[in-house]
Design an enzyme around this catalytic site. Structure first.
Site, PDB file in Angstrom:
ATOM      1  N   GLU A  25       0.819  -1.393  -0.165  1.00 21.62           N
ATOM      2  CA  GLU A  25       0.278   0.037   0.120  1.00 21.62           C
ATOM      3  C   GLU A  25       0.860   1.147   0.063  1.00 21.62           C
ATOM      4  O   GLU A  25       1.999   1.217   0.777  1.00 21.62           O
ATOM      5  CB  GLU A  25      -0.802  -0.188   1.229  1.00 21.62           C
ATOM      6  CG  GLU A  25      -1.870   1.173   1.267  1.00 21.62           C
ATOM      7  CD  GLU A  25      -2.521   1.512   2.786  1.00 21.62           C
ATOM      8  OE1 GLU A  25      -3.454   0.729   2.778  1.00 21.62           O
ATOM      9  OE2 GLU A  25      -1.933   1.898   3.433  1.00 21.62           O
ATOM     10  N   THR A  60      -4.100   4.662  -1.205  1.00 21.35           N
ATOM     11  CA  THR A  60      -5.347   4.959  -0.366  1.00 21.35           C
ATOM     12  C   THR A  60      -5.976   6.083  -0.846  1.00 21.35           C
ATOM     13  O   THR A  60      -5.608   6.943  -1.625  1.00 21.35           O
ATOM     14  CB  THR A  60      -4.477   5.391   1.228  1.00 21.35           C
ATOM     15  OG1 THR A  60      -4.052   6.505   1.009  1.00 21.35           O
ATOM     16  CG2 THR A  60      -3.971   4.338   1.972  1.00 21.35           C
ATOM     17  N   ALA A 106     -19.874   0.125   3.943  1.00 24.30           N
ATOM     18  CA  ALA A 106     -18.953  -0.147   2.586  1.00 24.30           C
ATOM     19  C   ALA A 106     -19.571  -1.323   2.049  1.00 24.30           C
ATOM     20  O   ALA A 106     -19.666  -1.090   0.515  1.00 24.30           O
ATOM     21  CB  ALA A 106     -17.664  -0.700   3.154  1.00 24.30           C
TER      22      ALA A 106
HETATM   23  P1  FAD Z   1     -17.743  -0.880   7.145  1.00 25.42           P
HETATM   24  O1  FAD Z   1     -17.380  -1.957   6.557  1.00 25.42           O
HETATM   25  O2  FAD Z   1     -18.958  -0.054   6.707  1.00 25.42           O
HETATM   26  O3  FAD Z   1     -17.626  -1.022   8.609  1.00 25.42           O
HETATM   27  C1  FAD Z   1     -18.151   0.012   9.512  1.00 25.42           C
HETATM   28  C2  FAD Z   1     -18.737  -0.219  10.760  1.00 25.42           C
HETATM   29  O4  FAD Z   1     -20.186  -0.505  10.263  1.00 25.42           O
HETATM   30  C3  FAD Z   1     -18.354  -1.685  11.436  1.00 25.42           C
HETATM   31  O5  FAD Z   1     -18.528  -1.243  12.856  1.00 25.42           O
HETATM   32  C4  FAD Z   1     -19.283  -2.603  10.565  1.00 25.42           C
HETATM   33  O6  FAD Z   1     -19.380  -3.619  11.723  1.00 25.42           O
HETATM   34  C5  FAD Z   1     -20.355  -1.796  10.622  1.00 25.42           C
HETATM   35  N1  FAD Z   1     -21.285  -2.439   9.522  1.00 25.42           N
HETATM   36  C6  FAD Z   1     -20.599  -2.800   8.181  1.00 25.42           C
HETATM   37  N2  FAD Z   1     -21.501  -3.132   7.158  1.00 25.42           N
HETATM   38  C7  FAD Z   1     -22.926  -3.222   8.207  1.00 25.42           C
HETATM   39  C8  FAD Z   1     -24.184  -3.293   7.591  1.00 25.42           C
HETATM   40  N3  FAD Z   1     -24.528  -3.756   6.439  1.00 25.42           N
HETATM   41  N4  FAD Z   1     -25.237  -3.115   8.492  1.00 25.42           N
HETATM   42  C9  FAD Z   1     -24.630  -2.595   9.837  1.00 25.42           C
HETATM   43  N5  FAD Z   1     -23.556  -2.475  10.394  1.00 25.42           N
HETATM   44  C10 FAD Z   1     -22.565  -2.414   9.332  1.00 25.42           C
HETATM   45  N6  FAD Z   1      -9.911   5.071   5.417  1.00 25.42           N
HETATM   46  C11 FAD Z   1      -9.633   6.007   4.264  1.00 25.42           C
HETATM   47  O7  FAD Z   1     -10.283   7.096   4.999  1.00 25.42           O
HETATM   48  N7  FAD Z   1      -9.029   5.788   3.371  1.00 25.42           N
HETATM   49  C12 FAD Z   1      -8.448   4.596   2.737  1.00 25.42           C
HETATM   50  O8  FAD Z   1      -7.971   4.530   1.707  1.00 25.42           O
HETATM   51  C13 FAD Z   1      -8.631   3.413   3.798  1.00 25.42           C
HETATM   52  N8  FAD Z   1      -7.937   2.506   3.391  1.00 25.42           N
HETATM   53  C14 FAD Z   1      -8.073   1.278   4.165  1.00 25.42           C
HETATM   54  C15 FAD Z   1      -7.757   0.048   4.036  1.00 25.42           C
HETATM   55  C16 FAD Z   1      -7.760  -1.131   4.791  1.00 25.42           C
HETATM   56  C17 FAD Z   1      -7.282  -2.348   4.566  1.00 25.42           C
HETATM   57  C18 FAD Z   1      -8.452  -0.946   6.121  1.00 25.42           C
HETATM   58  C19 FAD Z   1      -8.487  -1.935   7.126  1.00 25.42           C
HETATM   59  C20 FAD Z   1      -8.840   0.091   6.304  1.00 25.42           C
HETATM   60  C21 FAD Z   1      -8.935   1.571   5.500  1.00 25.42           C
HETATM   61  N9  FAD Z   1      -9.200   2.803   6.007  1.00 25.42           N
HETATM   62  C22 FAD Z   1      -9.235   3.738   4.979  1.00 25.42           C
HETATM   63  C23 FAD Z   1      -9.997   3.037   7.215  1.00 25.42           C
HETATM   64  C24 FAD Z   1     -11.642   2.764   6.920  1.00 25.42           C
HETATM   65  O9  FAD Z   1     -12.365   3.586   6.271  1.00 25.42           O
HETATM   66  C25 FAD Z   1     -12.137   2.822   8.591  1.00 25.42           C
HETATM   67  O10 FAD Z   1     -11.758   1.734   9.215  1.00 25.42           O
HETATM   68  C26 FAD Z   1     -13.661   3.050   8.393  1.00 25.42           C
HETATM   69  O11 FAD Z   1     -14.059   3.309   9.970  1.00 25.42           O
HETATM   70  C27 FAD Z   1     -14.422   2.040   8.308  1.00 25.42           C
HETATM   71  O12 FAD Z   1     -14.450   1.501   6.877  1.00 25.42           O
HETATM   72  P2  FAD Z   1     -14.911  -0.014   6.429  1.00 25.42           P
HETATM   73  O13 FAD Z   1     -14.858   0.239   4.954  1.00 25.42           O
HETATM   74  O14 FAD Z   1     -14.183  -1.008   6.895  1.00 25.42           O
HETATM   75  O15 FAD Z   1     -16.513   0.274   6.885  1.00 25.42           O
END
Ligand code: FAD
Length: 294
Positions: free
Chosen positions: A17, A48, A125
């Site tokens: 990354e 990112t 997401a």
């Molecule tokens: P989600 O998958 O939406 O999860 C967030 C929360 O919502 C969790 O508690 C989950 O349990 C809950 N949830 C998910 N889906 C549902 C549903 N359908 N119903 C109810 N609850 C749900 N951040 C940036 O700003 N830019 C980046 O480029 C970036 N890259 C990253 C790369 C990796 C590999 C990782 C692990 C994280 C990265 N992050 C980045 C951080 C990330 O955006 C944060 O951790 C953010 O808070 C959550 O994103 P997520 O896509 O995991 O969210």
């Protein structure tokens, strides 16, 4: 190339990354990083998207992903968040990505801004992943996961239930948040398998080689610290050379164990540090060659 095909053709995939720097004038750093990484056996490089940054930094993501493909011939994985964007803005970014030939997207919610509620095209997401898939079948969509549970989730089990929704929305592979304790990852893998999640999961590994990283990254990400790692920090944190060397060895050990245990991917959080990325890659290259031998 669709990255999901890489996971079909290789037992263990090796990726990295990079990030567009926050300061607009510092963008050269990431170009220098990519130049410095050339020639290494990297299967794909992720970029990112606006992590803690600005709109101009977001624009850079598409540009950098495109450069990775055109200039270095490596497959890019472009991160995309839905926090702070409208559906129209996301659709526009997808058009830019497609025009640049960037096929693989890591669909993320993004972190909620500390200032309070903001524009948000989708709540999760998984909704963004579904939207991308519905917009255009050109794209392959990946997602993030959290071996110790996401901070917003009630529990690790609840987070894994939500992760299943992300996979059901069409995510083809996952990358974990960084962790320092491989046992935490192995327990997570048992749980996700029981939950019926069977897409490849790459382990996100970050070498900790500087005292500032301990203060910032380690305390912010909330990853648990195993005794072996705690000893290393306490013994060497005041000695830059020793910490560099010990941190590098710890990362190499972590990767050696994960690859031996059959992990499907290692994703190295390079922090745009070429020297460290090269050192880790050189030390572990033969492990990947060994498991990927047909
Ligand atoms: P989600 O998958 O939406 O999860 C967030 C929360 O919502 C969790 O508690 C989950 O349990 C809950 N949830 C998910 N889906 C549902 C549903 N359908 N119903 C109810 N609850 C749900 N951040 C940036 O700003 N830019 C980046 O480029 C970036 N890259 C990253 C790369 C990796 C590999 C990782 C692990 C994280 C990265 N992050 C980045 C951080 C990330 O955006 C944060 O951790 C953010 O808070 C959550 O994103 P997520 O896509 O995991 O969210």
């Amino acid at each position: 190339m669709n990255i999901s095909n890489l996971y079909k053709s290789k037992k263990t995939v090796y990726s990295m990354e990079v990030f567009p720097p926050k300061k607009s004038g510092a963008v050269e750093t990431v170009y220098n990083t990519l130049y410095g990484l050339r020639g290494l056996p990297i299967d794909y490089i992720s970029v990112t998207y606006g992590a803690g940054g600005t709109d101009s930094q977001k624009d850079k993501t598409v540009e950098i992903a495109s450069l990775i493909k055109s200039e270095y011939g490596i497959e890019p994985l472009s991160h995309l968040t839905c926090v702070g964007s409208t559906k129209e803005q996301i659709a526009e970014t997808l058009t830019h990505l497609k025009n640049a030939g960037v096929q693989n997207i890591l669909a993320l919610r993004g972190d909620m801004p500390a200032e309070g509620p903001c524009e948000m095209a989708f709540p999760h997401a998984s909704d963004l992943a579904q939207f991308i898939r519905e917009q255009d079948s050109f794209f392959n969509v990946a997602g993030a996961c959290y071996p110790e549970g996401h901070v917003d989730a009630e529990s690790l089990d609840a987070d894994i239930e939500n992760l299943k929704k992300k996979v059901d929305a069409g995510v083809t592979h996952l990358t974990t948040q960084l962790f320092f304790d491989n046992e935490v990852f192995y327990r997570f893998m048992e749980k996700v398998e029981k939950a019926g999640i069977n897409v490849p999961i790459a382990a996100g590994i970050m070498p900790i080689i500087k005292k500032t990283q301990i203060e910032r990254t380690v305390s912010m990400c909330g990853a648990s610290i195993p005794a072996k790692f705690a000893r290393l920090i306490s013994r060497y944190s005041e000695s830059p050379e020793a910490l560099y060397s010990a941190g590098l060895s710890y990362t190499i050990d972590q990767i050696t164990d994960l690859v031996a245990s059959g992990v499907r991917g290692i994703h190295l959080y390079t922090m745009n540090n070429v020297e460290v990325a090269r050192a880790v890659t050189t030390a572990t290259e033969s492990l990947f060659e060994s498991v990927n031998k047909i």
